[in-house]
Design a protein around this motif. Structure first.
Motif, PDB file in Angstrom:
ATOM      1  N   GLU A  16    -113.814  12.529 -53.606  1.00  0.00           N
ATOM      2  CA  GLU A  16    -115.114  11.905 -53.375  1.00  0.00           C
ATOM      3  C   GLU A  16    -115.575  11.037 -54.537  1.00  0.00           C
ATOM      4  O   GLU A  16    -116.545  10.281 -54.414  1.00  0.00           O
ATOM      5  N   TYR A  17    -114.885  11.122 -55.682  1.00  0.00           N
ATOM      6  CA  TYR A  17    -115.298  10.357 -56.844  1.00  0.00           C
ATOM      7  C   TYR A  17    -114.278   9.288 -57.250  1.00  0.00           C
ATOM      8  O   TYR A  17    -114.339   8.764 -58.360  1.00  0.00           O
ATOM      9  N   TRP A  75    -131.864   5.467 -51.883  1.00  0.00           N
ATOM     10  CA  TRP A  75    -130.504   5.929 -51.596  1.00  0.00           C
ATOM     11  C   TRP A  75    -130.553   6.966 -50.484  1.00  0.00           C
ATOM     12  O   TRP A  75    -131.344   7.903 -50.555  1.00  0.00           O
ATOM     13  N   PRO A  76    -129.726   6.837 -49.465  1.00  0.00           N
ATOM     14  CA  PRO A  76    -129.745   7.822 -48.382  1.00  0.00           C
ATOM     15  C   PRO A  76    -129.110   9.150 -48.798  1.00  0.00           C
ATOM     16  O   PRO A  76    -128.205   9.188 -49.638  1.00  0.00           O
ATOM     17  N   ALA A  95    -127.009  18.956 -52.481  1.00  0.00           N
ATOM     18  CA  ALA A  95    -127.341  17.778 -51.678  1.00  0.00           C
ATOM     19  C   ALA A  95    -127.011  16.546 -52.509  1.00  0.00           C
ATOM     20  O   ALA A  95    -127.193  16.546 -53.734  1.00  0.00           O
ATOM     21  N   GLY A  96    -126.510  15.501 -51.853  1.00  0.00           N
ATOM     22  CA  GLY A  96    -126.082  14.316 -52.577  1.00  0.00           C
ATOM     23  C   GLY A  96    -126.632  13.032 -51.999  1.00  0.00           C
ATOM     24  O   GLY A  96    -126.747  12.887 -50.773  1.00  0.00           O
ATOM     25  N   LEU A  97    -126.969  12.097 -52.888  1.00  0.00           N
ATOM     26  CA  LEU A  97    -127.395  10.750 -52.519  1.00  0.00           C
ATOM     27  C   LEU A  97    -126.414   9.762 -53.118  1.00  0.00           C
ATOM     28  O   LEU A  97    -125.806  10.012 -54.159  1.00  0.00           O
ATOM     29  N   GLY A 138    -122.288   2.240 -51.022  1.00  0.00           N
ATOM     30  CA  GLY A 138    -121.106   3.082 -51.177  1.00  0.00           C
ATOM     31  C   GLY A 138    -120.414   2.906 -52.500  1.00  0.00           C
ATOM     32  O   GLY A 138    -119.262   3.312 -52.670  1.00  0.00           O
ATOM     33  N   LEU A 139    -121.100   2.317 -53.487  1.00  0.00           N
ATOM     34  CA  LEU A 139    -120.535   2.081 -54.805  1.00  0.00           C
ATOM     35  C   LEU A 139    -121.337   2.828 -55.862  1.00  0.00           C
ATOM     36  O   LEU A 139    -122.494   3.183 -55.652  1.00  0.00           O
TER      37      LEU A 139
END
Length: 251
Positions: A122-123, A152-153, A162-164, A169-170
């Motif tokens: 993911e990174y 940011w969504p 939880a992540g934003l 996408g960058l």
């Protein structure tokens, strides 16, 4: 919605010294050097990396910060290289109760914790900073607030994290992790938001307050008080709304 993330702010004893450490570690550059603030930013002006700002502060670090940076790695060898480089630049290992984990926990020369992660899918496209991580009692609630504040969504959430991320996408993630020993009060790292001169700032402040922000008294660390509004998020994490937008890629 006009406010957006501007930078991660470090309160430091020696701003230029700590800024130089982070610039060298990340491969970034010092873009602003003043007595009251030193900024470090990624060299790509088209990137969406969040800048780092280092301010003078007359208060000692007390306990673990509630915010830290996770650094990305491309391979196990790269992770080892990152750790070795950090140690050579003045970082040191720290034990925050992490136990046996695949990532490495270090602290910068003034004791601010950060992690050098093992490779994670993911990174792979985040750049040097994989994530800005915030300890929290309620990951979903805090993610919802910062989504409203940053634009940011929220891309994923559960009871633990939880992540934003920017809608492009960058760039790095902003992640909220449930932490049993969560503390309130001041911390040495915080986020700053910015708005643009043409924005209706009172309306932006009202929108942030409706989302859960509360006003706080400015402190000595809030340098340039005329340029900032001092606020706190729903878990009392301080942040500032910069009255004027800044170009973080120029000196």
């Amino acid at each position: 919605m006009s406010t957006r993330l501007a930078c991660v702010v470090f309160d430091t004893d020696q701003p230029r010294f700590v800024a130089d450490f982070w610039a060298a570690l990340l491969g970034w550059a010092v873009t602003l050097d003043r007595p009251d603030e030193v900024d470090v930013a990624a060299p790509d002006p088209d990137g969406v990396d969040i800048a780092l700002a280092f301010l003078p502060a007359a208060r000692a670090k007390s306990g673990k910060n509630r915010m830290h940076l996770d650094l990305a790695s491309r391979s196990i060898d790269h992770q080892r290289t990152q750790v070795d480089r950090a140690l050579a630049l003045g970082a040191h290992p720290v034990d925050i109760g992490q136990g046996a984990v695949p990532w490495v926990v270090l602290a910068d020369p003034e004791g601010n914790e950060f992690c050098v992660l093992e490779p994670r899918e993911e990174y792979v496209d985040t750049g040097a900073v994989a994530a800005i991580v915030v300890d929290t009692r309620d990951p979903v609630r805090l993610a919802e607030f910062w989504s409203a504040a940053s634009g940011w969504p929220v891309t994923h959430h559960d009871a633990r994290v939880a992540g934003l991320r920017s809608a492009t996408g960058l760039g790095s993630w902003l992640e909220f992790v449930r932490t049993p020993d969560h503390r309130s009060g001041r911390t040495r790292l915080h986020l700053d938001l910015t708005s643009f001169p043409a924005d209706d700032q009172p309306a932006e402040v009202a929108r942030l307050r409706a989302a859960g922000a509360t006003p706080r008294e400015p402190t000595a660390a809030d340098s340039g008080a005329a340029d900032y509004l001092a606020l706190a998020d729903p878990e009392t994490n301080e942040f500032r709304l910069r009255r004027l937008a800044r170009d973080w890629s120029t000196t």
